[in-house]
Design a protein around this motif. Structure first.
Motif, short mmCIF file in Angstrom:
data_model
loop_
_atom_site.label_atom_id
_atom_site.label_comp_id
_atom_site.label_asym_id
_atom_site.label_seq_id
_atom_site.Cartn_x
_atom_site.Cartn_y
_atom_site.Cartn_z
N SER A 1 0.83 -1.21 0.00
CA SER A 1 0.00 0.00 0.00
C SER A 1 0.86 1.26 0.00
CB SER A 1 -0.93 -0.01 1.22
OG SER A 1 -1.66 1.19 1.31
N GLN A 2 1.90 1.28 0.80
CA GLN A 2 2.80 2.43 0.84
C GLN A 2 3.55 2.60 -0.48
OE1 GLN A 2 4.95 1.08 4.26
NE2 GLN A 2 3.71 2.26 5.71
N ALA A 3 3.88 1.48 -1.10
CA ALA A 3 4.59 1.54 -2.38
C ALA A 3 3.71 2.07 -3.50
CB ALA A 3 5.11 0.15 -2.75
N CYS A 4 2.39 2.05 -3.30
CA CYS A 4 1.45 2.54 -4.31
C CYS A 4 0.99 3.96 -4.03
CB CYS A 4 0.23 1.61 -4.37
SG CYS A 4 0.61 -0.06 -4.94
N ASP A 5 1.45 4.55 -2.95
CA ASP A 5 1.00 5.88 -2.54
C ASP A 5 1.90 6.95 -3.15
OD1 ASP A 5 0.48 8.29 -1.15
OD2 ASP A 5 -0.26 7.18 0.58
N PRO A 6 1.38 7.76 -4.09
CA PRO A 6 2.23 8.77 -4.74
C PRO A 6 2.76 9.83 -3.77
CG PRO A 6 -0.08 9.05 -5.36
CD PRO A 6 0.01 7.75 -4.63
N LYS A 7 2.00 10.13 -2.72
CA LYS A 7 2.45 11.14 -1.76
C LYS A 7 3.69 10.65 -1.01
CE LYS A 7 0.78 14.25 1.86
NZ LYS A 7 1.99 14.18 2.71
N ILE A 8 3.69 9.36 -0.65
CA ILE A 8 4.84 8.80 0.04
C ILE A 8 6.07 8.81 -0.86
CG2 ILE A 8 5.80 6.62 0.93
CD1 ILE A 8 3.11 6.09 2.25
N GLN A 9 5.88 8.45 -2.13
CA GLN A 9 7.01 8.46 -3.07
C GLN A 9 7.60 9.86 -3.17
OE1 GLN A 9 7.37 5.11 -3.96
NE2 GLN A 9 5.47 5.07 -2.78
N LYS A 10 6.72 10.86 -3.24
CA LYS A 10 7.18 12.24 -3.37
C LYS A 10 7.85 12.73 -2.10
CE LYS A 10 5.56 16.93 -4.36
NZ LYS A 10 4.38 17.79 -4.68
N ASP A 11 7.20 12.49 -0.95
CA ASP A 11 7.72 13.00 0.32
C ASP A 11 9.08 12.41 0.67
OD1 ASP A 11 5.46 14.52 0.55
OD2 ASP A 11 4.50 13.28 2.08
N LEU A 12 9.26 11.12 0.39
CA LEU A 12 10.52 10.46 0.74
C LEU A 12 11.53 10.49 -0.41
CD1 LEU A 12 9.23 7.33 2.72
CD2 LEU A 12 9.88 9.59 3.58
N LYS A 13 11.11 11.09 -1.54
CA LYS A 13 11.99 11.22 -2.72
C LYS A 13 12.47 9.85 -3.21
CE LYS A 13 13.60 15.87 -1.53
NZ LYS A 13 12.67 16.06 -0.39
N ILE A 14 11.57 8.89 -3.23
CA ILE A 14 11.91 7.53 -3.64
C ILE A 14 12.11 7.47 -5.16
CG2 ILE A 14 11.01 5.17 -3.81
CD1 ILE A 14 9.68 5.73 -1.05
#
Length: 217
Positions: A78-91
């Motif tokens: 679920s976290q891997a699919c969350d665009p906000k998490i990708q952006k916030d953590l600069k993944i």
């Protein structure tokens, strides 16, 4: 009465993002709200405020756990699919050790390493560990942030992270296990993965050192 205990930012971040169903931020023992309104304002609106805060906390989604500060995170699908998490953590890269296909970096072998591993004690991860470590090392050299994830982020992804730390630090399964356990207290690789990590230890150090018959594992 216990004294004041200080911790590093990464440790605090991981403490607050520990979760089973909900983040620890929803637990009263981990969150202190200071109300600085006047008594009149408090009397007028504290019930509404309390209801809003509870609603926001119930909807709060924890972030991936930080393993190597600003470099390597471990999370769930679920976290891997969350665009906000990708952006916030600069993944910038994913290591997916689940059977499911995520929405990011599809078809881009430079940024996505998808190792399809069943959530089963019979599943094989050992044959892929050397390639996985090489993939992560390339991205760390480039300054990329890597997210390693599985369906629940508890078994397969934890085994992958432990294996990488064993390789990166040239250290035992025991030491890598203890470090990841400190970062993520609900980690629990299945017995099949533990046995393969012991074999990986033999590859890294030339011998099996950790006693995996200990109930800790």
């Amino acid at each position: 009465m216990p004294g004041l205990l200080l911790c590093e930012p990464t440790e605090l971040y991981n403490i607050l993002n520990q979760a089973t169903k909900l983040s620890r931020l929803t637990e009263p023992n981990y969150l202190c709200l200071l109300d600085v309104r006047s008594k009149w304002e408090y009397d007028e609106s504290h019930v509404i405020t309390a209801l809003l805060v509870k609603k926001e906390l119930d909807a709060f989604q924890p972030y991936p756990i930080e393993i190597m500060p600003g470099k390597v995170f471990i999370g769930n699908f679920s976290q891997a699919c969350d665009p906000k998490i990708q952006k916030d953590l600069k993944i910038k890269a994913h290591v997916n050790v689940s059977m499911d296909t995520g929405p990011f970096f599809a078809g881009d072998a430079d940024k996505l390493l998808h190792i399809r591993i069943e959530d089963s004690p019979e599943a094989q991860i050992l044959p892929f560990l050397r390639h996985m470590c090489h993939f992560i090392e390339i991205h760390l050299h480039l300054g990329s942030v890597v997210l390693i994830f599985s369906t629940q982020g508890i078994s397969r992804s934890c085994a992958a992270v432990i294996a990488y730390l064993m390789h990166y630090n040239e250290q035992t399964l025991q030491r890598s296990w203890a470090y990841v356990k400190k970062c993520k207290n609900n980690m629990c690789p299945n017995r099949g993965l533990v046995s393969q990590l012991l074999e990986w230890e033999k590859t890294i150090l030339g011998d099996s050192i950790t006693n995996v018959t200990d109930p800790l594992y």
